[in-house]
Enzyme design. Structure first.
Site, mmCIF file in Angstrom:
data_model
loop_
_atom_site.group_PDB
_atom_site.id
_atom_site.type_symbol
_atom_site.label_atom_id
_atom_site.label_comp_id
_atom_site.label_asym_id
_atom_site.label_seq_id
_atom_site.Cartn_x
_atom_site.Cartn_y
_atom_site.Cartn_z
ATOM 1 N N CYS A 199 12.246 4.462 2.962
ATOM 2 C CA CYS A 199 12.342 5.894 2.685
ATOM 3 C C CYS A 199 13.005 6.570 3.885
ATOM 4 O O CYS A 199 12.679 7.686 4.243
ATOM 5 C CB CYS A 199 10.989 6.494 2.377
ATOM 6 S SG CYS A 199 9.787 6.225 3.654
ATOM 7 N N ALA A 205 0.835 -1.206 0.000
ATOM 8 C CA ALA A 205 0.000 0.000 0.000
ATOM 9 C C ALA A 205 0.867 1.253 0.000
ATOM 10 O O ALA A 205 1.939 1.249 0.597
ATOM 11 C CB ALA A 205 -0.910 -0.006 1.224
#
Lengths: 616, 179
Positions: A391, A268
């Protein structure tokens, strides 16, 4: 400290240089050295002053003009002195004046801190020459960190992460880059359109865009747009998706091929998943998994909108996925992380995240990467690859996790195939990771103008869990391999023998057994040292030898029946044999003889194996 | 997850035939790969056999989506098509309507199509027929039902309605929850 500090402030105010005080600081410092004062820390003293100021701002409302302020400077300074000496927060008549002063200072505050940051970085980069001999490097660093905290609203732990990752100057660049917003980028859905066509239609609609760079064939950078680009008919029809350029990287590293079986473990909201499906050209099977049901809605919507037909969306905890399915050609693990690379998107990260959270996530990531590796099939012809990405730019969430995987599973790092990004870090603080971690890629906000990112590509080469002891483990692998090879060889041999002439062998065996018995009788008669191998030729030779022996016996007197004579006879007989052999031998025959001998030997060995008597 | 029962297949195909007519056969007998319709939690998915086999490993509660969703059966047993099947509808559509660029936005926001926005319409489209709506650049935008036949459209009021909006791509933003 108090007097010093107030002096310093006084100087500043008197000079009227509240901006760009780098030089005035220097002078202060130098003066302090000359005088020989020990505690001339402008940075150490300053935060306390700030606190006081802040408190007072809270207490009192803002009042007063600039001119008034200037007139009341001296008053204020005296008050400050008194206050700090007495350490009493008494509300006096001068409160009004003070608050006005505070406001003024607060306005210039960031400017002061910023310039001080610049100054201390200047010193730290050329520490030997510019330093204050009474101040250690760690002191400079703590001052710098405190300043950065106040200037950029970070908490201490986050600042420390940045400063341990980079040298001071670069760390500041990175932190500054986090304040800027990144350009918005979109990814073309090549299943439905081409980038050139999309760019054309978008420009017609009044969205100014341009290709993102040479490294990507699908990215478009949006400069400005007159209409919301998230609601154009093209967007709704699934011709593009808004996605950060750095999240292209893990998929490009994964390099999915059409027809493969691929798993996206933490999928997701589906930016990377749809990119994978796009590269697979809607063939093969793509599993998109996520642990949060809420986020799966976005994933489903994105998949449907972009017209992806080969995807199965599942809702599992990634750590349990290997119990459900294995045997994927490629696995992408875009792990949950603190997001320290995307502070520009979510500024709350820099103030709220703690080191404890980093470590917690690091633990989760380690579990996830092992699961990802377990899901992968190392025998896959085209794949066997795992891509790990976050990230975040912390080493704890990246290199440490990969190093852990290298220690616990049979995987190795391979080139990511990305043109951008800097090398991974095999060294960090006191930690030393595997050297191959250089092959991983790090993307920083300040060098690439993209979100901070980490990508590593692993190749799986065997199943199972690696034991902690490296050497033992290697040995055990080697041993296992050797044993396997031996077994295979043996199998081959047996197979050959059986196939070739199992029946004839048996017949031969029987014959040989008989021969052996006969020979043994003769040998006992003749000598102790007769040849062991019962061959036909030898038998013949022996026969002839017997004849010759008889002749010798006839010629020689029958007196000699002692052991010595026997020996002599035997030697003669041997010589004769040799001579005969030399005469009769021809190269062709030799070959045949050899083959025959081999066969016999093998036959005998087999017989010995099977026959209990012979073994005994 | 299971195959559709006879009754379900009937209602489903009847609905689908409104838009693509006999072209359903192209969905069932594909040349490239075997595709099937499967029912999972009252939704109908159109999925290749290869994907279906592997999806069998996933538990019932954990399986959220596979292949392409065509729509769902309502509690009363009727079938409702969803916007997600638009790709297939657009590919095999019998009747089409193209809207002008000025009409794209209004249609995508859920409004019906007025005569002013009508750019083109397939010849001989009857009243109350299922149509797929395209933008002038051939991007499918949704589907609906004609309120007027092709012949009637010629002399109509500019504000009169030509087609009723049943589904449009704006739903991807408006009702993400439904998918």
């Amino acid at each position: 400290m108090s007097s010093e500090e107030s002096d310093y402030e006084h100087d500043q105010i008197a000079d009227g240089q509240l901006e760009g005080e780098g030089e005035s600081f220097d002078e202060d410092d130098e003066l302090a050295h000359l005088v020989g004062d020990s505690d001339s820390d402008e940075a150490e003293g300053e935060p306390e002053g700030d606190e006081i100021l802040d408190d007072e701002i809270d207490e009192l409302d803002a009042e007063g003009d600039m001119e008034e302020d200037k007139a009341q400077q001296e008053n204020f300074d005296e008050e400050m002195d008194e206050d700090e000496i007495e350490k009493v927060g008494v509300v006096t008549n001068t409160n009004k004046d003070r608050s006005a002063m505070d406001n003024l200072l607060a306005k210039e505050d960031l400017g002061i801190v910023n310039s001080r940051i610049q100054e201390s970085i200047r010193i730290l980069t050329n520490f030997r020459e510019l330093r204050d001999p009474n101040k250690t490097r760690t002191e400079y660093m703590t001052d710098l960190k405190n300043d950065v905290m106040t200037a950029f609203d970070y908490n201490l732990e986050m600042v420390e992460i940045f400063f341990s990752l980079f040298p001071p100057a670069e760390a500041l660049k990175c932190i500054e880059a986090n304040e800027e917003s990144r350009p918005v980028t979109i990814r073309t859905n090549t299943l439905k359109t081409k980038r050139r066509d999309l760019a054309k239609t978008l420009i017609q609609r009044g969205i100014n865009c341009e290709p993102i760079g040479k490294w990507s064939k699908v990215g478009l950078k949006i400069y400005d747009s007159q209409i919301p680009f998230g609601a154009t008919p093209e967007y709704l029809a699934g011709h593009y998706i808004v996605q950060s350029p750095s999240s292209f990287c893990p998929v490009m590293a994964l390099c999915p091929q059409p027809g493969e079986r691929i798993l996206d473990m933490a999928a997701a909201p589906g930016g990377k998943t749809t990119y994978i499906a796009q590269l697979m050209k809607n063939s093969g099977v793509l599993f998109a998994n996520d642990v949060k049901a809420e986020r799966l809605k976005a994933l489903k919507a994105n998949c449907q909108r972009l017209g992806i037909k080969n995807t199965v969306v599942t809702h599992y905890d990634g750590r349990k996925f290997p119990t459900i399915m294995k045997g994927f050609d490629r696995v992408l693990l875009d792990s949950p992380c603190t997001g320290l690379g995307v502070i520009s998107r979510d500024p709350s990260i820099k103030a709220q995240k703690t080191y404890k959270e980093v470590m917690k996530l690091s633990h989760l990531q380690k579990e996830l990467i092992l699961a990802a590796i377990d899901c992968c099939d190392f025998k896959s012809k085209s794949g066997g690859y795992i891509v790990y990405s976050t990230c975040s730019i912390t080493v704890e969430e990246n290199e440490e996790v990969i190093d852990y995987a290298l220690k616990h599973r049979y995987v190795k790092l391979v080139e990511t195939g990305l043109e951008i990004g800097s090398e991974g870090l095999p060294k960090y603080k006191e930690q030393r990771f595997h050297q191959s971690l250089k092959l991983a890629k790090r993307i920083y906000p300040h060098t690439h103008n993209m979100d901070g990112f980490f990508v590593a590509k692993l190749k799986k080469f065997a199943n199972g869990i690696k034991s902690q002891d490296k050497e033992k483990d290697q040995l055990s692998i080697n041993r296992e391999n050797a044993i396997k090879k031996n077994k295979e060889k043996k199998r081959d041999r047996k197979g050959r023998n059986k196939n070739a002439d199992s029946k004839s062998n048996q017949k031969n065996l029987k014959k040989r057994i008989k021969q052996k018995k006969q020979e043994s009788k003769k040998q006992s008669e003749d000598s102790k040292e007769t040849t062991e191998k019962p061959t036909k030729k030898e038998k013949k030779q022996e026969d002839s030898a017997e004849e010759s022996k008889a002749e010798v016996d006839q010629k020689s007197a029958p007196k000699n029946k002692g052991k010595k004579d026997k020996k002599k006879k035997f030697q003669d007989y041997k010589q004769k044999l040799k001579e005969r052999k030399e005469k009769t031998r021809s190269p062709r025959k030799e070959g045949k003889e050899r083959e025959e001998r081999k066969e016999r030997k093998e036959g005998q060995e087999e017989h010995e194996r099977s026959c209990i008597c012979c073994r005994a | 997850m299971r195959a559709l029962s006879d009754e379900e297949t009937k209602t489903f195909f009847e609905k689908l035939a409104k838009y693509i007519g006999s072209n359903i056969k192209f969905l069932i007998d594909r040349e490239d790969e075997d595709y099937v319709f499967r029912l999972h939690k009252s939704k109908v998915y159109y999925v290749s056999v290869e994907v279906l086999k592997l999806a069998g490993n996933v538990g019932k509660d954990e399986l959220y989506m596979l292949g392409t969703c065509f729509g769902k059966f309502t509690k009363t047993g009727r079938f409702r098509l969803q916007i997600t099947c638009l790709d297939y509808l657009a590919k095999y559509a019998k009747h089409k309507i193209w809207v002008k660029p000025s009409g794209e936005q209004t249609f995508v926001y859920g409004n019906h199509i007025a005569k002013t926005h009508l750019a083109r319409i397939t010849e001989n489209t009857p009243v109350n027929a299922g149509v797929v709506i395209f933008s002038i650049t051939d991007i499918p935008l949704g589907f609906g039902v004609t309120a007027k036949s092709t012949v009637d459209c010629r002399d109509l009021d500019l504000t009169a309605m030509v087609a009723i909006n049943q589904c449009d791509v704006g739903e991807y933003l408006r009702s993400e929850e439904e998918f």
